[in-house]
Structure formats: C-alpha cells, structure tokens
Design a protein around this motif. Structure first.
Motif, PDB file in Angstrom:
ATOM      1  N   SER A  96      -0.509  -7.394  -5.762  1.00  0.00           N
ATOM      2  CA  SER A  96      -1.149  -7.349  -4.454  1.00  0.00           C
ATOM      3  C   SER A  96      -2.437  -8.174  -4.443  1.00  0.00           C
ATOM      4  O   SER A  96      -2.715  -8.913  -3.491  1.00  0.00           O
ATOM      5  N   VAL A 112       2.300   1.698  -3.507  1.00  0.00           N
ATOM      6  CA  VAL A 112       1.280   2.229  -4.422  1.00  0.00           C
ATOM      7  C   VAL A 112       1.073   3.724  -4.182  1.00  0.00           C
ATOM      8  O   VAL A 112       0.964   4.513  -5.138  1.00  0.00           O
ATOM      9  N   THR A 129       1.712  -3.569  -9.966  1.00  0.00           N
ATOM     10  CA  THR A 129       1.856  -3.720  -8.513  1.00  0.00           C
ATOM     11  C   THR A 129       0.505  -4.011  -7.875  1.00  0.00           C
ATOM     12  O   THR A 129       0.393  -4.840  -6.957  1.00  0.00           O
ATOM     13  N   GLN A 130      -0.517  -3.337  -8.334  1.00  0.00           N
ATOM     14  CA  GLN A 130      -1.852  -3.608  -7.815  1.00  0.00           C
ATOM     15  C   GLN A 130      -2.300  -5.031  -8.149  1.00  0.00           C
ATOM     16  O   GLN A 130      -2.954  -5.697  -7.339  1.00  0.00           O
ATOM     17  N   LEU A 155       2.509   0.739 -11.781  1.00  0.00           N
ATOM     18  CA  LEU A 155       1.488   0.917 -10.747  1.00  0.00           C
ATOM     19  C   LEU A 155       0.374  -0.114 -10.909  1.00  0.00           C
ATOM     20  O   LEU A 155      -0.036  -0.771  -9.936  1.00  0.00           O
ATOM     21  N   SER A 169       0.834  -1.215   0.000  1.00  0.00           N
ATOM     22  CA  SER A 169       0.000   0.000   0.000  1.00  0.00           C
ATOM     23  C   SER A 169       0.863   1.257   0.000  1.00  0.00           C
ATOM     24  O   SER A 169       0.558   2.235  -0.699  1.00  0.00           O
ATOM     25  N   SER A 227       1.801   6.648  -6.889  1.00  0.00           N
ATOM     26  CA  SER A 227       0.732   7.580  -7.264  1.00  0.00           C
ATOM     27  C   SER A 227       1.179   9.029  -7.080  1.00  0.00           C
ATOM     28  O   SER A 227       0.893   9.888  -7.928  1.00  0.00           O
TER      29      SER A 227
END
Length: 252
Positions: free
Chosen positions: A46, A14, A42-43, A39, A11, A18
C-alpha cells in the motif's frame, strides 16, 4: 491507505487481517506467523502504491485485494468447523505447529504464490485485456514491480522471524545467502506465475469446464510442492536446487 476501485480497499483487507490475527486462539499460534508477515507486506505494498511505484496504481490496489482475499478465505475456511480450504492451503495449515517460523512462512508463500496468484491476476485482467498487447505489457510490468516491494521486506522479515526463534548454526551461516537468493526465487516465481496465468486464461476462453480442469491441475501441482517443502531437511537448500514454483504443462 490506498483505495482499490470497487467496493473494497486495501484498508479493508488490512482490517480483515488484523481481526483474524487478534481472534486466533492460542492453540493456532502457528497460523499467526504467516498472517502477521502478510499483514506487514500488505502495508508495504500500500505504501509503494501511494509512493507512485506502479504504472497503474488503481489496478495494483484492486489486484492486491483479490489476491489477499484468496488466502483469507482459505484461512477462514480452515477455521470453520466444516470448512474445506483448497488442498495447498489445507496442507500448509496442517503443518506441525512446532515447525520453525521461517518454514511456516515459506509454506504460506508457496501456497499463495503458486495457487492463488494466477487466479488473482485472472480476476483483474479480462480476456479483452489479454488481447491488448500494450495494456498486457503494462500489467506484466506492474506484476514485476511487486518483486521490488517484496525484496525490500526480506531483511526485515528475516530479522522478525529470527527474533521469534533461535536459529541453528547452519541457519545463521545461510542467512546472507538466503537473502541474496530471495531475488532469484521471486524472479523465478513471477515468471512461472505469469506462464500459469496465461495457461488458465486460455482455459477460461475454452469454457468453465476446461478452466475447472486446469485449475484442478494447478491445485494438485501446488499441493505436491507444499508436501515437498514439508519433507525433513533444509528447506531453503532444497528450494535452491528444485526451484520455487510450479509450471502448468501445455494442453496436449
């Protein structure tokens, strides 16, 4: 969002991505392409961790944080007036801004996988872990499972990049082949990264000076690969012929 052991989590990564994405000035719009792609990836990682896709989700989360930080540190160094990012990243960041988005992403992927990933693995695999074959095999399997997450993003990212720029006719013809080739590129890169990680770990056992020498070799090889990808021509065809990664030679 998955939490990694220790002080920082995915988190946090991220959020950092951002903030950097939002803060990039218009003249550095080319930097946005890889950062935005990373990005989204990575999400996805996760989500895969939360979906029990790995044997050791806590370790994968910690690894993902260390891995991402290497790129983000390089990006922030490049943005700083007196910053000096590692050579592979310096070349990737200095690429012409009018390169197609796909080329920008490939430059970033190459620098990140070839140069950063072995270091990230070493950051979360201790020398004691390397001496434990059962644990090391578990780490290797989770390393391989990342390929599944990345392969699952290929079509979506290709569509995203296509929306950002009109493809040439040859690019359109090659798209199905490129998507099929991605699995081979990922497999090849994973095998080379694991080899390079073992080589760096042997150097780490030999002491800081030996490690610094081997890391400098990896930096040079990775930078040369970026320079090759910056040469004129169809980069994906060149990758299909020459391969994706780099290999540290054994110590004489």
């Amino acid at each position: 969002m998955t939490e990694a052991p220790g002080e920082r989590s995915i988190s946090d990564v991220v959020d950092r991505m951002s903030r950097l994405l939002d803060g990039l000035p218009p003249q550095l719009a080319a930097r946005r392409v890889f950062l935005a792609t990373y990005l989204r990836t990575t999400q996805a990682v996760s989500k895969a961790i939360d979906g029990a896709s790995f044997e050791d989700p806590g370790w994968v989360a910690a690894w993902d944080v260390v891995f991402a930080d290497l790129y983000l540190d390089a990006l922030e160094a490049d943005l700083a007036p007196d910053g000096r990012p590692p050579r592979p990243w310096a070349l990737a960041f200095a690429a012409p801004s009018d390169l197609p988005p796909l080329r920008q992403v490939l430059l970033g992927i190459n620098a990140h996988i070839n140069y950063d990933l072995p270091q990230a693995l070493l950051g979360v695999i201790t020398d004691a872990d390397f001496a434990d074959p059962v644990l090391l095999d578990r780490r290797r399997r989770d390393h391989a499972r990342i390929d599944g997450v990345l392969a699952g993003r290929v079509a979506a990212e290709d569509d995203e990049l296509s929306a950002q720029s009109a493809k040439r006719p040859l690019d359109r013809v090659l798209t199905p082949l490129n998507r099929r080739a991605s699995a081979r590129f990922l497999r090849e890169a994973r095998n080379k990264v694991w080899h390079n990680t073992i080589e760096l770990q042997h150097a780490r056992l030999a002491g800081p000076d030996a490690y610094a020498v081997r890391l400098a070799e990896l930096e040079l090889l990775s930078a040369a690969r970026i320079a090759d990808l910056l040469a004129p021509g169809q980069v994906l065809l060149r990758l299909a012929v020459a391969g994706f990664g780099v290999v540290l030679p054994p110590v004489a």
